[in-house]
Design an enzyme around this catalytic site. Structure first.
Site, PDB file in Angstrom:
ATOM      1  N   HIS A  52     -11.614   0.144  -4.915  1.00 36.11           N
ATOM      2  CA  HIS A  52     -10.736   0.497  -3.911  1.00 36.11           C
ATOM      3  C   HIS A  52     -11.919   0.446  -2.805  1.00 36.11           C
ATOM      4  CE1 HIS A  52      -7.397   1.937  -6.168  1.00 36.11           C
ATOM      5  NE2 HIS A  52      -8.167   2.674  -7.011  1.00 36.11           N
TER       6      HIS A  52
ATOM      7  N   HIS B 138      -2.758   2.556  -6.190  1.00 36.21           N
ATOM      8  CA  HIS B 138      -2.681   1.702  -7.166  1.00 36.21           C
ATOM      9  C   HIS B 138      -1.411   0.983  -7.184  1.00 36.21           C
ATOM     10  CE1 HIS B 138      -5.305   5.116  -8.383  1.00 36.21           C
ATOM     11  NE2 HIS B 138      -6.059   4.330  -8.523  1.00 36.21           N
TER      12      HIS B 138
END
Ligand code: ADP
Ligand code: MG
Length: 589
Positions: free
Chosen positions: A59, A221
């Site tokens: 991320h 996600h």
């Protein structure tokens, strides 16, 4: 299947480690690598209340690139999309602790909570005082009355910035936790996705979305959101999302509604491939929306802060700032992720990589003389240590081969990494069991559990690591592994996983396979091991099948609600494979 999107990598399984090395280089002396995969600032003063953040990699730039001046003191980094393992968290804690406590600040995900809690327990044993504040800003992941179930998304950026500033002058953990809780309460986000990113190790997309649709409220996600809407314009989407955020302050009894004269920090975040152009176009509409309500913009940050690889998506966050939070927000800060105002970077000592300081305790063992293969069927009372070791190695191979099935099951209901995590854990189990001869069943199972706990990360690292580690403690003094030992192991593991993770039967987790297995093993105490395992494995399979009819209330799948019906839980499939392979290993002729 060809890779969904080509990525420039070496071995994708090394990506999390290699990116951290690159990040340390980018910090150019301000931070150093600590232990297995943590980052710590070089110049943390004695007596400072330390701020530790962390989460899965993939991320970037969060969380690890939020370490810096007036930002976090350290970060514990997991593998791609997987929470960091407890030993990584303990190492990071040790590296930032200056004797006045450590605040853990991270996103509200089952995997992160399980691992950080265990990391806190391990750190407490070493004398470190730890407090935790969870970031749960994603408005679409649960209604206000179930705010504790909300996920942490891009709102973490203003929150960590504010808490990092506050940590410079906080006298104690309570004081810092208060500011963190206030910043969390005042921060709300909504994200949307137009196209998925892909998991580096599989090349598979993190979710599927029909062309021409936008996933509203989708997680970082690719976890489920509130629904799909037709593709629309930047203005229409921004107005709709801003209204969802605005309404949430009204609907939540714990905060005041946003009113005229209130001041907010605005964050527009790109999830990866959404361009700065698109974010800026949306920003105009955010200003217009807020101006119409008389809400003042105190500051704006725009950019790819919280990403999910090449995902096309954007999230909007507001943090309402009072005088105290404005002061913290206004302090200059410097980190790879976010910098405000100019100032020379602190240059620390030349060392950028610390040696590994924490070595997980290894059970009593001796070097193996020569490898032995054993016929598991020969034992009448139960398995010798060698036979039990061979059985676990067979389980490891079965789980590693099942990686695609487990990943697919987690892709359907979670984030698609369960198979990778399990394969990583059982590869480590094979390495741990390969080189040594064990002197007790307890050490054998503990060694397997420890290997999983320290390498897997994610919810399943703690859950499946505990299965062997906690279960193994019941084997103290056992001469062989028989029906009694199986029942003890499963019951102790069940109790430990339920206590740690808080899930109960019916929540649609691995507990739904483990619980019936433990009950059945207890009923089969007088049955020899092959028969007992036959019944126990069947009970796990029935439990896994029954999980299809359950609505998820724990783990990542819980935001899906009724949409989780019809599919089995990924962890329950893993439990079934473990027990069926144990059965086959014992029954094999
Ligand atoms: P993550 O959710 O961090 O991505 P994994 O994908 O590796 O972790 O594992 C997901 C599995 O972990 C789920 O299918 C479920 O069986 C199990 N799990 C998640 N949360 C819990 C919990 N609180 N208690 C028991 N098992 C859990
Ligand atoms: Mg997962």
């Amino acid at each position: 299947m060809a890779n969904f999107n080509p990525k420039l990598l070496n071995d994708p399984l090394d990506a999390a480690d290699e990116l951290l090395d690159g990040l340390v280089d980018a910090y150019n002396g301000e931070c150093r690598k600590v232990g297995v995969r943590s980052l710590a600032k070089n110049d943390i003063p004695d007596g400072k209340v330390a701020l530790l953040v962390g989460g899965g990699a993939g991320h970037e730039p969060i969380y690890h690139a939020m370490v810096g001046k007036n930002m976090a003191d350290g970060a514990a980094c997991g593998d791609i999309f997987a929470a960091p393992a407890p030993n990584i968290i303990q190492e990071a804690t040790q590296a930032v602790d200056r004797g006045n406590g450590v605040l853990y600040l991270y996103g509200n995900y089952a995997g992160d909570i399980l691992n950080f809690n265990l990391g806190a327990e391990m750190s407490a044993a070493g004398g470190t005082d730890v407090r935790t504040v969870l970031i749960a800003d994603d408005v679409c992941s649960a209604p206000p009355e179930r705010k504790n179930d909300r996920r942490g998304i891009a709102g973490l950026v203003p929150i960590v910035k504010i808490v990092g500033a506050a940590s410079q002058s906080a006298n104690n953990l309570d004081e810092l936790a208060r500011v963190a809780e206030k910043a969390c309460l005042q921060t709300r986000s909504v994200g949307v996705a137009m196209a998925p990113g892909s998991i580096p190790a599989t090349g598979k997309p993190t979710f599927s979305l029909e062309e021409g649709k936008i996933g509203l409220g989708l997680g970082i996600h690719g976890e489920a959101g509130v629904g799909e809407i037709e593709m629309t314009t930047a203005d229409a989407l921004t107005a709709m999302v801003m209204n969802l955020i605005y309404q949430d302050y009204i609907n939540d009894d714990e905060v005041d509604a946003l009113k005229e004269g209130d001041e907010v920090v605005v964050l527009i975040n790109s999830l990866g491939s959404t361009t700065m152009m698109e974010c800026l176009v949306c920003m105009r509409k955010v200003r217009e929306f807020l101006e119409q309500k008389g809400i003042k913009i105190f500051d704006v940050i725009i950019g790819p802060y919280v990403t999910c690889q090449e995902m096309a998506g954007i999230s909007f966050s507001l943090t309402r700032v009072d005088q105290e939070l404005k002061e913290y927000w206004s302090m200059p800060c410097e980190s790879f992720c976010i910098s405000k105002m100019q100032g020379p970077l602190h240059t620390g000592p030349a060392t950028t990589h610390d040696p590994i300081t924490h070595v997980p305790s290894s059970p009593q063992k001796t070097e193996i003389k020569k490898k032995q293969t054993v016929d598991l069927s020969k034992s009448s009372t139960g398995l010798s240590i060698h036979q039990a070791r061979d059985m676990i190695l067979k389980v490891a191979d079965a789980i590693i081969s099942a990686e695609p099935i487990l990943s697919q099951a987690d892709r359907d209901l979670g984030d698609g990494d369960h198979g990778l995590g399990m394969a990583r854990g059982f590869t480590a189990v094979k390495a741990a069991l390969d080189a040594v001869e064990f002197v007790s069943h307890r050490d054998l199972f503990a060694s397997a559990g420890n290997a999983m706990l320290t390498t897997m990360g994610g919810a399943s690292g703690v859950v499946f690591g505990s299965l062997f580690l906690a279960g193994g403690t019941t084997l103290q003094g056992a001469d062989y592994f028989g029906s009694h030992e199986l029942a003890h192991l499963l019951n102790r593991a069940l109790a430990d996983v339920m206590e740690r993770g808080g899930a109960k039967p019916g929540d649609k987790t691995m507990i739904d396979a483990l619980h019936p297995a433990a009950v059945t093993a207890t009923k089969n105490l007088s049955n020899p091991l092959p028969g007992s395992l036959e019944a126990t494995a069947q009970a796990a399979r029935n439990g896994m099948e029954a999980s299809k009819d359950m609505i998820a209330t724990m783990g990542r799948a819980k935001t899906l609600g009724e949409k989780s019906l019809g599919l089995p839980d990924a962890g329950a499939i893993s439990v079934t494979i473990i027990l069926e392979t144990m059965r086959d290993a014992v029954q094999a002729k």
